[in-house]
Design a protein around this motif. Structure first.
Motif, PDB file in Angstrom:
ATOM      1  N   PRO B  36       1.286  -1.915  -0.129  1.00  0.00           N
ATOM      2  CA  PRO B  36      -0.095   0.060   0.157  1.00  0.00           C
ATOM      3  C   PRO B  36       0.980   0.978   0.293  1.00  0.00           C
ATOM      4  N   ALA B  37       1.789   1.914   0.362  1.00  0.00           N
ATOM      5  CA  ALA B  37       3.080   2.918   0.692  1.00  0.00           C
ATOM      6  C   ALA B  37       3.678   2.740  -0.577  1.00  0.00           C
ATOM      7  N   LYS B  38       3.923   1.744  -0.907  1.00  0.00           N
ATOM      8  CA  LYS B  38       4.873   1.866  -1.733  1.00  0.00           C
ATOM      9  C   LYS B  38       4.097   2.396  -3.297  1.00  0.00           C
ATOM     10  N   THR B  39       2.640   1.666  -3.282  1.00  0.00           N
ATOM     11  CA  THR B  39       2.436   2.108  -4.328  1.00  0.00           C
ATOM     12  C   THR B  39       1.673   3.490  -4.595  1.00  0.00           C
ATOM     13  N   ALA B  40       1.287   3.840  -3.183  1.00  0.00           N
ATOM     14  CA  ALA B  40       0.776   5.222  -2.836  1.00  0.00           C
ATOM     15  C   ALA B  40       2.353   6.507  -3.563  1.00  0.00           C
ATOM     16  N   GLY B  41       3.070   5.837  -3.050  1.00  0.00           N
ATOM     17  CA  GLY B  41       4.146   6.941  -3.408  1.00  0.00           C
ATOM     18  C   GLY B  41       4.104   6.439  -4.951  1.00  0.00           C
ATOM     19  N   ALA B  42       4.057   5.839  -5.536  1.00  0.00           N
ATOM     20  CA  ALA B  42       4.363   5.640  -7.270  1.00  0.00           C
ATOM     21  C   ALA B  42       3.037   6.183  -7.817  1.00  0.00           C
ATOM     22  N   VAL B  43       2.095   6.341  -7.209  1.00  0.00           N
ATOM     23  CA  VAL B  43       0.880   6.778  -7.549  1.00  0.00           C
ATOM     24  C   VAL B  43       1.122   8.177  -7.626  1.00  0.00           C
ATOM     25  N   ARG B  44       1.647   9.197  -6.731  1.00  0.00           N
ATOM     26  CA  ARG B  44       1.573  10.502  -6.376  1.00  0.00           C
ATOM     27  C   ARG B  44       2.835  11.405  -7.653  1.00  0.00           C
ATOM     28  N   HIS B  45       3.638   9.804  -7.852  1.00  0.00           N
ATOM     29  CA  HIS B  45       4.174  10.649  -9.320  1.00  0.00           C
ATOM     30  C   HIS B  45       3.806  10.206 -10.967  1.00  0.00           C
ATOM     31  N   LEU B  46       2.828   9.121 -10.582  1.00  0.00           N
ATOM     32  CA  LEU B  46       2.168   9.574 -11.371  1.00  0.00           C
ATOM     33  C   LEU B  46       1.261  10.193 -11.819  1.00  0.00           C
ATOM     34  N   ALA B  47       0.624  11.025 -10.626  1.00  0.00           N
ATOM     35  CA  ALA B  47      -0.514  11.842 -10.986  1.00  0.00           C
ATOM     36  C   ALA B  47       0.328  13.530 -11.205  1.00  0.00           C
ATOM     37  N   GLU B  48       1.793  13.251 -10.719  1.00  0.00           N
ATOM     38  CA  GLU B  48       2.369  14.592 -11.320  1.00  0.00           C
ATOM     39  C   GLU B  48       2.590  14.510 -13.186  1.00  0.00           C
ATOM     40  N   SER B  68       3.823  -4.118 -10.527  1.00  0.00           N
ATOM     41  CA  SER B  68       3.593  -4.853  -8.882  1.00  0.00           C
ATOM     42  C   SER B  68       2.488  -5.037  -8.478  1.00  0.00           C
ATOM     43  N   ALA B  69       1.351  -4.266  -9.113  1.00  0.00           N
ATOM     44  CA  ALA B  69      -0.038  -4.451  -8.475  1.00  0.00           C
ATOM     45  C   ALA B  69      -0.803  -5.800  -9.336  1.00  0.00           C
ATOM     46  N   VAL B 102     -10.078   7.065  -9.510  1.00  0.00           N
ATOM     47  CA  VAL B 102     -10.428   5.930  -9.076  1.00  0.00           C
ATOM     48  C   VAL B 102      -9.730   5.258  -8.552  1.00  0.00           C
ATOM     49  N   VAL B 103      -8.524   5.197  -9.045  1.00  0.00           N
ATOM     50  CA  VAL B 103      -6.818   4.544  -7.939  1.00  0.00           C
ATOM     51  C   VAL B 103      -7.013   4.149  -7.038  1.00  0.00           C
ATOM     52  N   HIS B 104      -7.436   5.710  -6.440  1.00  0.00           N
ATOM     53  CA  HIS B 104      -7.119   5.712  -5.079  1.00  0.00           C
ATOM     54  C   HIS B 104      -8.621   5.094  -4.363  1.00  0.00           C
ATOM     55  N   ARG B 105      -9.185   5.289  -4.611  1.00  0.00           N
ATOM     56  CA  ARG B 105     -10.553   4.329  -4.380  1.00  0.00           C
ATOM     57  C   ARG B 105     -10.311   2.607  -4.350  1.00  0.00           C
ATOM     58  N   GLU B 106      -9.709   2.253  -5.750  1.00  0.00           N
ATOM     59  CA  GLU B 106      -9.161   0.678  -5.550  1.00  0.00           C
ATOM     60  C   GLU B 106      -8.513   0.743  -4.176  1.00  0.00           C
ATOM     61  N   LEU B 107      -7.272   1.378  -4.565  1.00  0.00           N
ATOM     62  CA  LEU B 107      -6.427   1.139  -3.572  1.00  0.00           C
ATOM     63  C   LEU B 107      -6.734   1.441  -1.766  1.00  0.00           C
ATOM     64  N   GLU B 108      -7.581   1.756  -1.376  1.00  0.00           N
ATOM     65  CA  GLU B 108      -8.090   2.240  -0.381  1.00  0.00           C
ATOM     66  C   GLU B 108      -9.207   0.841  -0.360  1.00  0.00           C
ATOM     67  N   ILE B 110      -7.795  -2.383  -1.474  1.00  0.00           N
ATOM     68  CA  ILE B 110      -6.822  -3.087  -1.276  1.00  0.00           C
ATOM     69  C   ILE B 110      -5.896  -2.994   0.296  1.00  0.00           C
ATOM     70  N   THR B 111      -6.051  -1.852   0.412  1.00  0.00           N
ATOM     71  CA  THR B 111      -4.975  -1.789   1.682  1.00  0.00           C
ATOM     72  C   THR B 111      -5.209  -2.189   2.612  1.00  0.00           C
ATOM     73  N   PRO B 112      -6.292  -2.407   3.176  1.00  0.00           N
ATOM     74  CA  PRO B 112      -7.086  -3.414   4.124  1.00  0.00           C
ATOM     75  C   PRO B 112      -7.231  -4.726   4.690  1.00  0.00           C
ATOM     76  N   VAL B 113      -6.819  -4.999   2.590  1.00  0.00           N
ATOM     77  CA  VAL B 113      -6.823  -6.919   2.486  1.00  0.00           C
ATOM     78  C   VAL B 113      -5.299  -7.248   2.786  1.00  0.00           C
ATOM     79  N   CYS B 114      -4.549  -5.925   2.233  1.00  0.00           N
ATOM     80  CA  CYS B 114      -3.183  -6.289   2.269  1.00  0.00           C
ATOM     81  C   CYS B 114      -2.611  -6.383   3.193  1.00  0.00           C
ATOM     82  N   THR B 115      -3.229  -6.105   5.007  1.00  0.00           N
ATOM     83  CA  THR B 115      -3.239  -5.570   6.588  1.00  0.00           C
ATOM     84  C   THR B 115      -3.039  -6.624   6.872  1.00  0.00           C
ATOM     85  N   ALA B 116      -4.864  -6.990   6.427  1.00  0.00           N
ATOM     86  CA  ALA B 116      -4.807  -8.796   6.987  1.00  0.00           C
ATOM     87  C   ALA B 116      -4.772  -9.788   6.513  1.00  0.00           C
TER      88      ALA B 116
END
Lengths: 154, 134
Positions: B36-48, B68-69, B102-108, B110-116
């Motif tokens: 989750p954190a790694k992807t969030a960082g990469a998505v920030r670069h994508l957004a830029e 990676s997904a 849409v990407v952020h919503r999907e990442l949200e 995914i995040t608890p699934v990865c944690t669990a």
């Protein structure tokens, strides 16, 4: 009607051939070094782990330049290359390996999320022996490595 | 079981086999926990890249995120990034905000699934990727 001794002899030859084949596989597997190049550390570490579990010694690189340098100095028995690495990509590494006498015969597997027919064709054009698309399947990847090493006389 | 969880669990089963050893479980847990954190960082670069209209950078970033997904089994996210990669390659960049929403919503999702799953993988005792029921 073959005599029992002839049947026994044929059976021995068959079993010995199987033993020899298994020994060839064992020798190919246990002494081989595989280099894995991928800028995604999760993918790289997973592949390295699977190969180590299969009995290979593994070298890793996270850029094309680092991979090329390691290949030239360590001369691994096989190479697995991602394409989308920063700087020199996997296609570039593969192409350069073909130009060096020391590395031209090292079997190369390209493992990439690029799955277009153009990319696959380019992979083989620059000298890859196999082109596999991501997500990778561990068993299949290990089998491909094993057979390439055997085919290469490892 | 959610679609996201099912996809990731199926991928874990493919990667780990029936009875992964402790070392493999640790590796999978690390991958799940970091995603989750790694992807969030990469998505920030994508957004830029999207906001600056840099198609080549969008293509490169989306390609990496797609890989990676897919490696994790996050198939919906992988599909989103694959579409974006293709559009960037064609020079047809979408408006940044809708796709990023849409990407952020999907990442949200995914995040608890990865944690669990990371916690499940690292728990002591036998672990079989396909036996857990969400």
């Amino acid at each position: 009607m073959p005599t029992l001794s002839l049947l026994d002899e044929a059976t021995d030859r068959h079993e010995n051939a199987g033993t020899v084949f298994t020994s060839m596989l064992d020798r190919a597997e246990t002494a081989a070094t595989v280099l894995v190049a991928d800028d995604d550390d999760d993918v790289r570490d997973l592949i390295a782990f699977k190969l180590q579990m299969a009995g290979y010694r593994v070298l890793t690189a996270d850029t094309g330049t680092a991979a090329l340098s390691l290949i030239e100095t360590q001369l691994p028995d096989a190479v697995i290359l991602d394409v989308g690495m920063p700087g020199l990509d996997g296609f570039g590494v593969c192409y350069r390996l073909q130009a060096l006498r020391a590395t031209v015969d090292i079997p190369v597997i390209i493992l990439s999320a690029r799955d277009s027919s153009e990319d696959i064709s380019l992979g083989y054009t620059v000298g890859a022996d196999e082109y596999l698309t991501k997500p990778f399947h561990p068993g299949e990847l290990v089998r491909r490595v094993r057979w390439l090493l055997l085919a290469n006389g490892g | 079981m959610t679609t996201a969880a099912a996809g990731i669990r199926a991928r874990l089963a493919d990667l780990a086999g029936d009875e992964p050893c402790a070392e493999e479980r640790a590796l999978l847990a690390r991958m799940l926990g970091a995603y989750p954190a790694k992807t969030a960082g990469a998505v920030r670069h994508l957004a830029e890249a999207l906001r600056s209209g840099d198609a080549a950078a969008v293509e490169a970033r989306a390609h990496g995120l797609k890989g990676s997904a897919a490696n994790l089994g996050a198939t919906t996210l992988a599909g989103l990034f694959a579409d974006l990669e293709g559009r960037a390659r064609d020079g047809d960049l979408p408006g940044p905000e809708p796709i990023l929403t849409v990407v952020h919503r999907e990442l949200e999702l995914i995040t608890p699934v990865c944690t669990a799953l990371a916690a499940e993988v690292t728990a002591t005792g036998p672990w079989h990727p396909v036996s857990y029921r969400c």
